[in-house]
Motif scaffolding. Structure first.
Motif, PDB file in Angstrom:
ATOM      1  N   PHE A   1       0.845  -1.193   0.000  1.00 61.46           N
ATOM      2  CA  PHE A   1       0.000   0.000   0.000  1.00 61.46           C
ATOM      3  C   PHE A   1       0.884   1.248   0.000  1.00 61.46           C
ATOM      4  O   PHE A   1       0.627   2.214  -0.728  1.00 61.46           O
ATOM      5  CB  PHE A   1      -0.931   0.010   1.213  1.00 61.46           C
ATOM      6  CG  PHE A   1      -1.952   1.108   1.179  1.00 61.46           C
ATOM      7  CD1 PHE A   1      -3.168   0.926   0.531  1.00 61.46           C
ATOM      8  CD2 PHE A   1      -1.702   2.336   1.769  1.00 61.46           C
ATOM      9  CE1 PHE A   1      -4.113   1.948   0.482  1.00 61.46           C
ATOM     10  CE2 PHE A   1      -2.636   3.353   1.729  1.00 61.46           C
ATOM     11  CZ  PHE A   1      -3.847   3.155   1.083  1.00 61.46           C
ATOM     12  N   LYS A   2       1.954   1.217   0.805  1.00 60.15           N
ATOM     13  CA  LYS A   2       2.889   2.352   0.831  1.00 60.15           C
ATOM     14  C   LYS A   2       3.526   2.551  -0.544  1.00 60.15           C
ATOM     15  O   LYS A   2       3.610   3.683  -1.044  1.00 60.15           O
ATOM     16  CB  LYS A   2       3.978   2.098   1.877  1.00 60.15           C
ATOM     17  CG  LYS A   2       5.017   3.210   1.949  1.00 60.15           C
ATOM     18  CD  LYS A   2       6.161   2.855   2.872  1.00 60.15           C
ATOM     19  CE  LYS A   2       7.147   1.905   2.194  1.00 60.15           C
ATOM     20  NZ  LYS A   2       8.370   1.703   2.990  1.00 60.15           N
ATOM     21  N   LEU A   3       3.970   1.452  -1.158  1.00 56.53           N
ATOM     22  CA  LEU A   3       4.576   1.568  -2.488  1.00 56.53           C
ATOM     23  C   LEU A   3       3.566   2.084  -3.511  1.00 56.53           C
ATOM     24  O   LEU A   3       3.912   2.845  -4.411  1.00 56.53           O
ATOM     25  CB  LEU A   3       5.127   0.211  -2.936  1.00 56.53           C
ATOM     26  CG  LEU A   3       6.384  -0.277  -2.213  1.00 56.53           C
ATOM     27  CD1 LEU A   3       6.741  -1.693  -2.655  1.00 56.53           C
ATOM     28  CD2 LEU A   3       7.549   0.662  -2.455  1.00 56.53           C
ATOM     29  N   GLY A   4       2.313   1.667  -3.368  1.00 59.97           N
ATOM     30  CA  GLY A   4       1.285   2.164  -4.274  1.00 59.97           C
ATOM     31  C   GLY A   4       1.064   3.657  -4.153  1.00 59.97           C
ATOM     32  O   GLY A   4       0.665   4.310  -5.119  1.00 59.97           O
ATOM     33  N   VAL A   5       1.352   4.217  -2.981  1.00 57.46           N
ATOM     34  CA  VAL A   5       1.181   5.656  -2.757  1.00 57.46           C
ATOM     35  C   VAL A   5       2.352   6.466  -3.311  1.00 57.46           C
ATOM     36  O   VAL A   5       2.164   7.574  -3.821  1.00 57.46           O
ATOM     37  CB  VAL A   5       1.001   5.946  -1.253  1.00 57.46           C
ATOM     38  CG1 VAL A   5       1.043   7.436  -0.964  1.00 57.46           C
ATOM     39  CG2 VAL A   5      -0.310   5.347  -0.753  1.00 57.46           C
ATOM     40  N   ILE A   6       3.565   5.916  -3.237  1.00 56.82           N
ATOM     41  CA  ILE A   6       4.758   6.717  -3.552  1.00 56.82           C
ATOM     42  C   ILE A   6       5.444   6.321  -4.860  1.00 56.82           C
ATOM     43  O   ILE A   6       6.393   6.981  -5.276  1.00 56.82           O
ATOM     44  CB  ILE A   6       5.810   6.599  -2.431  1.00 56.82           C
ATOM     45  CG1 ILE A   6       6.331   5.163  -2.345  1.00 56.82           C
ATOM     46  CG2 ILE A   6       5.230   7.075  -1.106  1.00 56.82           C
ATOM     47  CD1 ILE A   6       7.569   5.008  -1.529  1.00 56.82           C
ATOM     48  N   SER A   7       4.978   5.260  -5.528  1.00 59.31           N
ATOM     49  CA  SER A   7       5.741   4.727  -6.671  1.00 59.31           C
ATOM     50  C   SER A   7       5.424   5.481  -7.954  1.00 59.31           C
ATOM     51  O   SER A   7       4.671   5.012  -8.812  1.00 59.31           O
ATOM     52  CB  SER A   7       5.463   3.230  -6.851  1.00 59.31           C
ATOM     53  OG  SER A   7       4.075   2.992  -6.950  1.00 59.31           O
ATOM     54  N   PHE A   8       6.015   6.666  -8.089  1.00 60.37           N
ATOM     55  CA  PHE A   8       5.959   7.423  -9.333  1.00 60.37           C
ATOM     56  C   PHE A   8       7.008   6.866 -10.298  1.00 60.37           C
ATOM     57  O   PHE A   8       7.942   6.197  -9.901  1.00 60.37           O
ATOM     58  CB  PHE A   8       6.255   8.907  -9.077  1.00 60.37           C
ATOM     59  CG  PHE A   8       5.174   9.636  -8.331  1.00 60.37           C
ATOM     60  CD1 PHE A   8       4.154  10.279  -9.011  1.00 60.37           C
ATOM     61  CD2 PHE A   8       5.175   9.677  -6.950  1.00 60.37           C
ATOM     62  CE1 PHE A   8       3.160  10.968  -8.326  1.00 60.37           C
ATOM     63  CE2 PHE A   8       4.187  10.358  -6.254  1.00 60.37           C
ATOM     64  CZ  PHE A   8       3.178  11.000  -6.944  1.00 60.37           C
ATOM     65  N   GLY A   9       6.845   7.188 -11.591  1.00 56.90           N
ATOM     66  CA  GLY A   9       7.924   6.955 -12.530  1.00 56.90           C
ATOM     67  C   GLY A   9       7.792   5.769 -13.446  1.00 56.90           C
ATOM     68  O   GLY A   9       8.685   5.509 -14.237  1.00 56.90           O
ATOM     69  N   GLY A  10       6.716   4.995 -13.373  1.00 55.89           N
ATOM     70  CA  GLY A  10       6.547   3.883 -14.286  1.00 55.89           C
ATOM     71  C   GLY A  10       7.122   2.580 -13.760  1.00 55.89           C
ATOM     72  O   GLY A  10       7.719   2.532 -12.676  1.00 55.89           O
TER      73      GLY A  10
END
Length: 391
Positions: free
Chosen positions: A29-38
């Motif tokens: 869930f955390k990665l889904g919030v912060i994972s910009f960039g493709g």
């Protein structure tokens, strides 16, 4: 002194503590919030969290899963999350990791779609992306360094990786590069094995299959679901390939969307964190409100869960076979070459002035020297971008 045997994936799953699902849910869930960039950036963040920090997987295990995701259609970074969840906690982990990685982006894109339908435009995100992109490049470079040392373990694999970079720059299709690299290394291993045993060489012809695409004549939730189910089932490649699929059917064939609406939908998927396939969520909302958003999202992501569920248990068996393992080595090397080219192209777009170059250098130092969590770097980059643009 006898060293204890390293537990395999199945043994690790049985030994996991009861709170493993909570750990998976929180992390993805955390990665889904912060994972910009493709996808390349998403994979780099997963490698940092899963391999470097939590040590749930080794570099080699992570690379094998990355290679496996490149062999099946669908969103690669989402499939990596699903693979990691399955490897960590079995079938419940598969569902929890994948769903939690998708959920934040789905909610954010739905909110953007609501604002778009109500006000006719997307909120401005340039300032945030200005600061986030250099940080994302640094995260990808750190992952490439760690994964490259594990994947390019022979001169032959290093040459395969270099050839993959060259072919990608020349415009050769990603699937040709991946399967070509895997086939070359696998064939060499097969020939060497048979020659060592003194056996004759014979080739087994390969068969190709074609997938038929369902069609729909008018808009409705069921045709919408079938369309995105088809896209999720057959789409290899980048978000640009997704754009081609969407334009051919939704704009030209069925005229459900205008060109402008399609470009706005793709923009929403690109500028928000998480998988770019949430473009489907935006389109579903524009066409059918909340029910349309839900139907489109389930349709495009459902095949990823299916393909990982089918292929995931085969990865350890593939690695135990000398020839199949060699094929996977070649695919892993080619996967990293594609990731390197993506980082180069993203870098050219992200490093536009001295401030962005400085953010890249500082981010690399903080990642490598001080092992700062990538989540904090992304948030700091967003804040710096807002400040710079406001000033």
């Amino acid at each position: 002194m006898i060293e204890p045997e390293t537990p395999n994936a199945e043994t690790r799953q049985r030994r996991e503590p009861p709170d493993t699902l909570k750990q998976l849910a929180f992390l993805f869930f955390k990665l889904g919030v912060i994972s910009f960039g493709g996808p390349a950036a998403h994979v780099a963040m997963m490698e940092d969290e899963v391999v470097r920090r939590r040590r749930w997987l080794s570099h080699d295990e992570f690379l094998d899963l990355l290679g496996a995701t490149n062999l099946i259609p669908g969103p690669n970074s989402t499939e990596m999350a699903i693979h990691i969840g399955h490897r960590r906690a079995g079938w419940p982990g598969l569902l929890v990791a994948g769903s939690c990685f998708i959920l934040p982006a789905t909610l954010i894109v739905t909110a953007l779609a609501w604002a778009y339908v109500r006000y006719g435009s997307l909120p401005q995100t340039d300032a945030i992306l200005y600061g986030v992109k250099p940080v994302v490049i640094a995260i990808i470079l750190q992952a490439l360094w760690g994964l490259g040392r594990a994947a390019l373990k022979t001169r032959t694999l290093a040459l395969i990786g270099a050839a993959g970079v060259l072919l990608e720059f020349l415009g050769v299709h990603e699937l040709i590069i991946l399967f070509g690299a895997g086939g070359a290394i696998g064939f060499g291993s097969w020939v060497a094995g048979r020659m060592r045993r003194g056996e004759s060489l014979s080739l087994i012809p390969a068969a190709a299959t074609a997938l038929a695409a369902p069609s729909a004549s008018s808009f409705g939730l069921w045709p919408l679901f079938l369309f995105f189910l088809k896209v999720g089932s057959v789409l290899f490649g980048s978000g640009y390939v997704l754009l081609a699929f969407l334009r051919a059917d939704l704009v030209e064939r069925w005229r459900w969307l205008t060109e402008s609406q399609l470009l706005d939908a793709v923009t929403a998927g690109q500028v928000t964190p998480g998988p770019v396939f949430t473009t489907a969520t935006f389109i579903g909302y524009v066409l059918g409100g909340l029910p349309g958003a839900l139907v489109a999202t389930v349709g495009i992501f459902l095949p990823a869960f299916f393909f990982v569920a089918v292929s995931g248990p085969l990865v350890p068996r593939i690695r135990r076979s000398a020839t199949a393992g060699a094929v996977l080595d070649g695919i892993n090397a080619a996967s990293l070459s594609l990731m390197a080219v993506v980082s180069w192209r993203l870098g050219r777009a992200a490093l536009v002035d001295w401030a962005t170059v400085a953010m890249l250098v500082v981010s690399l130092v903080l990642l490598i020297r001080f092992r700062l969590n990538s989540a904090w770097l992304v948030l700091a980059g967003a804040l710096v971008g807002l400040v710079f643009r406001l000033v």
